[in-house]
Design an enzyme around this catalytic site. Structure first.
Site, PDB file in Angstrom:
ATOM      1  N   GLY A 195       0.841  -1.192   0.000  1.00 41.65           N
ATOM      2  CA  GLY A 195       0.000   0.000   0.000  1.00 41.65           C
ATOM      3  C   GLY A 195       0.874   1.239   0.000  1.00 41.65           C
ATOM      4  O   GLY A 195       1.988   1.216   0.537  1.00 41.65           O
ATOM      5  N   GLN A 232       3.203   9.965   1.074  1.00 37.47           N
ATOM      6  CA  GLN A 232       4.458   9.257   1.302  1.00 37.47           C
ATOM      7  C   GLN A 232       5.481   9.523   0.201  1.00 37.47           C
ATOM      8  O   GLN A 232       6.663   9.284   0.390  1.00 37.47           O
ATOM      9  CB  GLN A 232       4.217   7.750   1.398  1.00 37.47           C
ATOM     10  N   CYS A 272       5.556  -0.006   7.477  1.00 38.90           N
ATOM     11  CA  CYS A 272       5.278   1.121   6.588  1.00 38.90           C
ATOM     12  C   CYS A 272       6.517   1.430   5.761  1.00 38.90           C
ATOM     13  O   CYS A 272       7.630   1.426   6.292  1.00 38.90           O
ATOM     14  CB  CYS A 272       4.890   2.330   7.450  1.00 38.90           C
ATOM     15  N   LEU A 273       6.308   1.705   4.474  1.00 41.16           N
ATOM     16  CA  LEU A 273       7.442   2.042   3.615  1.00 41.16           C
ATOM     17  C   LEU A 273       8.150   3.312   4.089  1.00 41.16           C
ATOM     18  O   LEU A 273       9.323   3.503   3.800  1.00 41.16           O
ATOM     19  CB  LEU A 273       6.979   2.213   2.161  1.00 41.16           C
ATOM     20  N   HIS A 289      -4.786   2.084   7.321  1.00 40.89           N
ATOM     21  CA  HIS A 289      -3.405   2.550   7.446  1.00 40.89           C
ATOM     22  C   HIS A 289      -3.123   3.655   6.405  1.00 40.89           C
ATOM     23  O   HIS A 289      -2.570   4.701   6.738  1.00 40.89           O
ATOM     24  CB  HIS A 289      -2.469   1.345   7.229  1.00 40.89           C
ATOM     25  N   GLU A 290      -3.541   3.407   5.150  1.00 44.64           N
ATOM     26  CA  GLU A 290      -3.269   4.383   4.081  1.00 44.64           C
ATOM     27  C   GLU A 290      -4.143   5.637   4.223  1.00 44.64           C
ATOM     28  O   GLU A 290      -3.679   6.747   3.960  1.00 44.64           O
ATOM     29  CB  GLU A 290      -3.450   3.746   2.700  1.00 44.64           C
ATOM     30  N   HIS A 292      -2.572   8.035   6.470  1.00 41.13           N
ATOM     31  CA  HIS A 292      -1.541   8.861   5.815  1.00 41.13           C
ATOM     32  C   HIS A 292      -2.158  10.116   5.195  1.00 41.13           C
ATOM     33  O   HIS A 292      -1.542  11.179   5.218  1.00 41.13           O
ATOM     34  CB  HIS A 292      -0.827   8.084   4.703  1.00 41.13           C
TER      35      HIS A 292
END
Length: 187
Positions: free
Chosen positions: A59, A64, A107-108, A149-150, A153
């Site tokens: 994701g 991000q 998370c990235l 989660h996304e 962001h």
């Protein structure tokens, strides 16, 4: 109609977009709604997917990669070429279940850090797809968690803000070179 944003699922030496990491201000800004869904937005979604696949993610939200727009890409099966990715534009949470579940998240934007996070088990959202068509989706398990989660962001919230064990979190962040000062707890 096949997705116009489908890209080859492979790692690129030089992904098109640059990831931002915990501590970067851009991750704390609320993303703006997309007013026009056009080729520019589809190109952004394609580049986000290429960047996500290159980093082994499932994701990715536009903030991000430093882009202040409400665009999310998700692909829970990055190794399955037949599985189409999900593109969520202007997603809104309509309903969440009372039942909560705890699972590990990563998370990235915080590579190497994995912590338990409590979230609603089921989430119902409305969004627009890459063609601007209104959609609704009810999701649980990994997809439900990934969507929440996304969407966080898009609201300037990072998963570590939801970790309840602050001592373990501080140790884990430190171990991976991140500052606990960058956490803005929402629990």
């Amino acid at each position: 109609m096949p997705s116009e944003v489908a890209v080859e699922k492979k790692k690129l030496q030089n992904p098109p977009l640059e990831l931002h990491y915990l501590g970067d201000r851009v991750l704390r800004q609320g993303a703006k709604r997309v007013t026009k869904i056009d080729e520019e937005i589809r190109k952004l979604a394609r580049e986000m997917l290429q960047t996500m696949y290159s980093q082994d993610g499932i994701g990715l939200a536009a903030p991000q990669v430093g882009i202040n727009k409400q665009v999310i890409v998700i692909d829970l099966e990055p190794d399955n070429p037949a599985n189409s990715p999900l593109v969520l534009i202007n997603p809104t949470i309509k309903q969440v279940s009372r039942d909560m579940c705890v699972a590990q998240e990563g998370c990235l934007s915080i590579p190497g850090v994995y912590m338990d996070v409590k979230r609603p088990e089921v989430v119902e959202i409305s969004y627009k797809d890459e063609y601007g068509r209104p959609k609704t989706l009810k999701a649980s398990d990994l997809l439900g968690r990934c969507i929440q989660h996304e969407i966080d962001h898009l609201n300037g919230v990072v998963f570590v803000d939801r970790v309840e064990n602050s001592l373990a979190l501080a140790q884990e962040l430190s171990k991976h070179g991140f500052s606990y000062q960058a956490v803005k707890s929402v629990v």
